[in-house]
Design an enzyme around this catalytic site. Structure first.
Site, PDB file in Angstrom:
ATOM      1  N   ASP A  19       0.697  -1.149  -0.003  1.00 60.06           N
ATOM      2  CA  ASP A  19      -0.199  -0.015   0.102  1.00 60.06           C
ATOM      3  C   ASP A  19       0.915   1.290   0.040  1.00 60.06           C
ATOM      4  OD1 ASP A  19       0.882   0.426   2.655  1.00 60.06           O
ATOM      5  OD2 ASP A  19      -1.323   0.206   3.582  1.00 60.06           O
ATOM      6  N   CYS A  57       2.752  -3.395   3.983  1.00 55.28           N
ATOM      7  CA  CYS A  57       1.838  -2.510   4.513  1.00 55.28           C
ATOM      8  C   CYS A  57       2.614  -1.534   5.678  1.00 55.28           C
ATOM      9  CB  CYS A  57       0.356  -2.639   4.827  1.00 55.28           C
ATOM     10  SG  CYS A  57       0.390  -3.851   6.152  1.00 55.28           S
ATOM     11  N   THR A  90       2.322  -1.895   8.920  1.00 64.02           N
ATOM     12  CA  THR A  90       2.708  -2.888   9.930  1.00 64.02           C
ATOM     13  C   THR A  90       2.866  -4.546   9.358  1.00 64.02           C
ATOM     14  OG1 THR A  90       0.259  -3.509  10.273  1.00 64.02           O
ATOM     15  CG2 THR A  90       1.293  -1.606  11.578  1.00 64.02           C
ATOM     16  N   HIS A 149       7.759 -25.082   8.864  1.00 64.98           N
ATOM     17  CA  HIS A 149       6.559 -25.631   9.849  1.00 64.98           C
ATOM     18  C   HIS A 149       5.173 -25.321   9.291  1.00 64.98           C
ATOM     19  CE1 HIS A 149       8.972 -26.428  13.873  1.00 64.98           C
ATOM     20  NE2 HIS A 149       9.792 -26.813  12.580  1.00 64.98           N
ATOM     21  N   HIS A 163       4.055 -31.946  10.421  1.00 65.89           N
ATOM     22  CA  HIS A 163       3.484 -30.567  10.144  1.00 65.89           C
ATOM     23  C   HIS A 163       2.407 -30.551   9.132  1.00 65.89           C
ATOM     24  CE1 HIS A 163       6.770 -28.877  12.343  1.00 65.89           C
ATOM     25  NE2 HIS A 163       7.540 -29.414  11.619  1.00 65.89           N
TER      26      HIS A 163
HETATM   27  C1  RB5 Z   1      -2.114   2.705   6.584  1.00 67.37           C
HETATM   28  O1  RB5 Z   1      -2.031   4.299   7.190  1.00 67.37           O
HETATM   29  C2  RB5 Z   1      -1.703   1.630   7.353  1.00 67.37           C
HETATM   30  O2  RB5 Z   1      -3.036   1.291   8.223  1.00 67.37           O
HETATM   31  C3  RB5 Z   1      -1.600   0.125   6.585  1.00 67.37           C
HETATM   32  O3  RB5 Z   1      -0.345   0.545   5.837  1.00 67.37           O
HETATM   33  C4  RB5 Z   1      -1.216  -0.805   7.553  1.00 67.37           C
HETATM   34  O4  RB5 Z   1      -0.272  -0.623   8.469  1.00 67.37           O
HETATM   35  C5  RB5 Z   1      -2.330  -1.692   8.156  1.00 67.37           C
HETATM   36  O5  RB5 Z   1      -2.295  -2.802   8.759  1.00 67.37           O
END
Ligand code: RB5
Length: 152
Positions: free
Chosen positions: A8, A65, A67, A98, A133
């Protein structure tokens, strides 16, 4: 191996760094975007990568993204996708050995390009061990296939 890769708006630069790593290893990939900093909705990109993997167009996928969490939640909604959000190589490698993970996710606001490259390298090189597994993955598959459609 061909990789489906997408991100993203939070992770465009890190996606380019991972593509450069894949280029250096002569690993093919299909880039499903996004390519700019305009705000986009990460589930659309997770869907593109999940479908490319499930269709067999790509063997595995990488989703990035902010996180790695939103991408992994979204990708795991697709039966047959085993997506993992990893911030260090050990979990990424064990997720291959696994869990036979087929989509790797990480966060551009969590890891830098150097660590993300090590995570990717470990994940790409690690092989599924099968054996005991597989019994557990078969249980996951049974759970997936027995899920009833959500009531509207
Ligand atoms: C975008 O601001 C953020 O929410 C996205 O990149 C991600 O971290 C969502 O899990």
């Amino acid at each position: 191996m061909k990789i489906a890769i997408a991100c993203d708006h939070a992770a465009v630069d890190l996606k380019e760094a991972i593509k450069a790593y894949l280029d250096s290893r002569l690993i093919e990939y299909i880039d499903f975007g996004t390519n700019g900093t305009e705000s986009v909705d990460y589930p659309h990109y997770a869907e593109k990568v999940a479908k490319a993997v499930l269709a067999g167009d790509c063997e595995r996928g990488i989703l990035i993204c902010g996180t790695g969490i939103g991408m992994s939640i979204s990708a795991n909604k697709f039966a047959g996708i085993r997506a993992v959000a990893c911030s260090e190589p050990y979990s990424a490698i064990l997720s291959r050995r696994h869990n036979n993970s087929n989509v790797l996710c990480f966060g551009a606001r969590v890891v830098g390009a150097g660590l993300a490259t090590l995570i990717t390298e470990g994940w790409i090189n690690a092989a599924y061990e099968g054996g005991r597994h597989q019994r557990r993955l078969d249980i996951i598959t049974r759970i997936e296939t027995q899920q009833l459609p959500h009531e509207q």
